[in-house]
Design an enzyme around this catalytic site. Sequence first.
Site, PDB file in Angstrom:
ATOM      1  CB  CYS A 159       9.313  -5.456  -6.289  1.00 26.81           C
ATOM      2  SG  CYS A 159       9.564  -6.797  -6.630  1.00 26.81           S
ATOM      3  N   GLY A 181       9.536  -7.695  -1.507  1.00 28.09           N
ATOM      4  CA  GLY A 181      10.352  -8.199  -0.575  1.00 28.09           C
ATOM      5  C   GLY A 181      10.043  -9.137  -0.482  1.00 28.09           C
ATOM      6  CG  LEU A 201      15.567  -8.922  -8.543  1.00 29.78           C
ATOM      7  CD1 LEU A 201      15.320  -8.339  -9.701  1.00 29.78           C
ATOM      8  CD2 LEU A 201      15.838  -8.136  -7.278  1.00 29.78           C
ATOM      9  CB  SER A 202      11.374 -12.522 -11.314  1.00 37.89           C
ATOM     10  OG  SER A 202      10.711 -11.694 -12.334  1.00 37.89           O
TER      11      SER A 202
END
Length: 617
Positions: free
Chosen positions: A2, A75, A50-51
């Site tokens: 992310c 992270g 960002l899943s």
Amino acid sequence: MCGIVAVYNRYGIPVHSEQILGMTDVVAHRGPDDAGQVVDGHVGLGFRRLSIVDVEHGAQPLGSAENGVWLVFNGEIYNYKELRAWLQEKGHAFHTESDSEVILRLYEETGEQCVTYLRGMFGFVIWDKNRDVLLAARDPFGIKPVYYAETATGYMISSEIKSLLASSMIDREVDGQSFYHYLTFQYVPEPATMFKGIHKLGAGHMLTIKNGTLKIDPYYNPTFNIDESRPFSDLVEEARSVLLDSVSKHRNSDVPRGAFLSGGVDSSSLVGMLQKMEPTRTFSVGFDEPGYSELELSAKTAAYLGTEHHEISIDAQAYLDELPNMIWHMDEPIADPSAAGIYFVSRLASQSVKVVFSGEGADEFFGGYNIYREPMSLQWMTSLPPGMRKLAGRLSERMPDGMKGKGYLARGSQSLQERYYGNAKIFLDQEKTIVLPKNLSHEYGSAREVTGPIYAKAAGYDDVTTMQYIDIHTWLRGNILMKADKMSMAHSLELRVPFVDTKVFEFASKIPTKYKISKSSTKLLLREAMKDFVPPDVQSRRKLGFPVPIRVWLRREWYGWAKELLETSRVPWINREHALRMLEDHREGKYDASRKLWTLLVFILWHQMYITRSNLF
């Protein structure tokens, strides 16, 4: 993976939502799946997602106005399930399955000590309104970047420098000392950046802002604790167990995974272990130049291990076409040509998976670089009296460039601290007086100002261990992990590095040097521990590095481009005439100046993009 941002106004003036939005939008590549922000008076947090874990419920910022505590986190935490169970026993209630919420509850339980419990890669910010404390932290080895800057009204924090620049609250100006060090290291050593006023939070450090005052403290320092008492066979078994555990822990995700595969033992070992646990997709990159591709070796390894294999080959024009994009995503100039390999193979992998494994860190932890064998080759010279060593050094100075033995005598005449600045040494300090314009050539401190304090902390280590210690504190975090993060995130791909793990280092720090390096090989213990996971020819293969044909291309395909760039550049930091002479000497084969030229060319492109260009965003 992310992107995170945070803004803190020390005067209590409310932060504007539009500012947070602009800072997060510019790093949408780090999190294309979702966006969020919270503005709480004089503090604002922003997030791009960002899943990867708990895809449905893991949105951020995470927290609540009721508790007054908010988190943005970039992270992965690999021990979050164990921590979650412990925190539940302590009475904490969870509303998601995400590792992000574990950090939040851990902070509620332990305060600023929460960072010491985490096993993983991370950069995060916690805003605690009730205590008026903003806490930021970066993982122990610097896998994930965290930047910060002081402004006229407070502080800003982000995953990438471009977020800070997008705020329009920071002037875009080169830091002269950083450029001077860049010429030696090919990157800017932390905590500095190439931008005046923008800093990296050091690996294993946390930052707190309380009552408008910023404070930075270390919480982790990797040190070696060599144990000579244990037999080789015991260490081999433990190495295998520790690495299998790390790979298993790193598998946690709710999305497809894969792995990068080169022709070497590190990535092959990771793929071999991973393939024992699940069917694995592998991805490799090479270059369209004879002698500069490991694709054939990678394909043989993939076939042996039975992976679903994908590969891509890059020519000189494709590399050059994408170079501006690479520099844009890097934020700062990093003159490591192999960054392109990660960029292109990440683009390939992102078409199939969202998470990849990669072998960074094995060389620094287990003794994998060929340069680590240098103390053995120089042993007879370093045992000579100081006077004889100085005489050998003076003799080397009189020998013509390229003469056999010149470099050996020069290195042998110097102490380790004098000759070793880490895995890359591009320009010596004395060379910079020619590379820089005359008005800049004597203004800045030596590269030894960077390595000197690290050598002081390594006192008592043997030479090989000292070199590892230097690289862990410079090369690994400044070059290897930085390019891995930026080049993979350019394609919204999460890159995981199971070798760079606190439990792995805890074990590796105990390995005696005799089990790491010999006159003929490197990573002795690791190779033995991994022999059942890789093809026999890989297990014994010497380290190849990741060769990129810039030496050839700068003489042929890139010569015209490089000459035009140098001739038309108005960058005030480089002696243009000297750089052009270097290019001609390189083309004529007088000597190999490719790495020095590349360091200058990358800086020029970066300067044109980030400093000269007015419409940066």
